[in-house]
Design an enzyme around this catalytic site. Sequence first.
Site, short mmCIF file in Angstrom:
data_model
loop_
_atom_site.label_atom_id
_atom_site.label_comp_id
_atom_site.label_asym_id
_atom_site.label_seq_id
_atom_site.Cartn_x
_atom_site.Cartn_y
_atom_site.Cartn_z
N ARG A 1 -81.12 -0.88 -65.22
CA ARG A 1 -82.29 -1.45 -64.55
C ARG A 1 -82.58 -2.86 -65.05
NH1 ARG A 1 -86.99 1.60 -65.85
NH2 ARG A 1 -85.80 2.19 -67.66
N ASN B 1 -85.70 4.60 -62.38
CA ASN B 1 -84.95 5.81 -62.69
C ASN B 1 -85.50 6.98 -61.87
OD1 ASN B 1 -83.28 4.62 -64.59
ND2 ASN B 1 -84.48 5.28 -66.33
#
Length: 91
Positions: free
Chosen positions: A18, A36
């Site tokens: 990320r 997530n």
Amino acid sequence: MHKVRITANGRVQGVGFRFSTKILADSLGIYGSAENQDDGSVKIIAMSEDKRLLQQFVEQVKRSPAPFGRVDSFQLERDESITETHRFTTN
């Protein structure tokens, strides 16, 4: 504004995926988010006025922007109903 929803599966959690996706997005001027998911995937919302830059972003996410990440499967969906934002966040 061109908008897509991406689901990346593979080694995409716990490897800086990320964070690396945010760095990539910021470098290309892409807005959206990376989050997530409980199933181990990462959901990415991405948008840009420049279709070419958005395509470049998508291709680089497919190859994993994280050095220790790996994308095994990838789903891409165009979704013009995504609410516009002018930054990229990670959740």
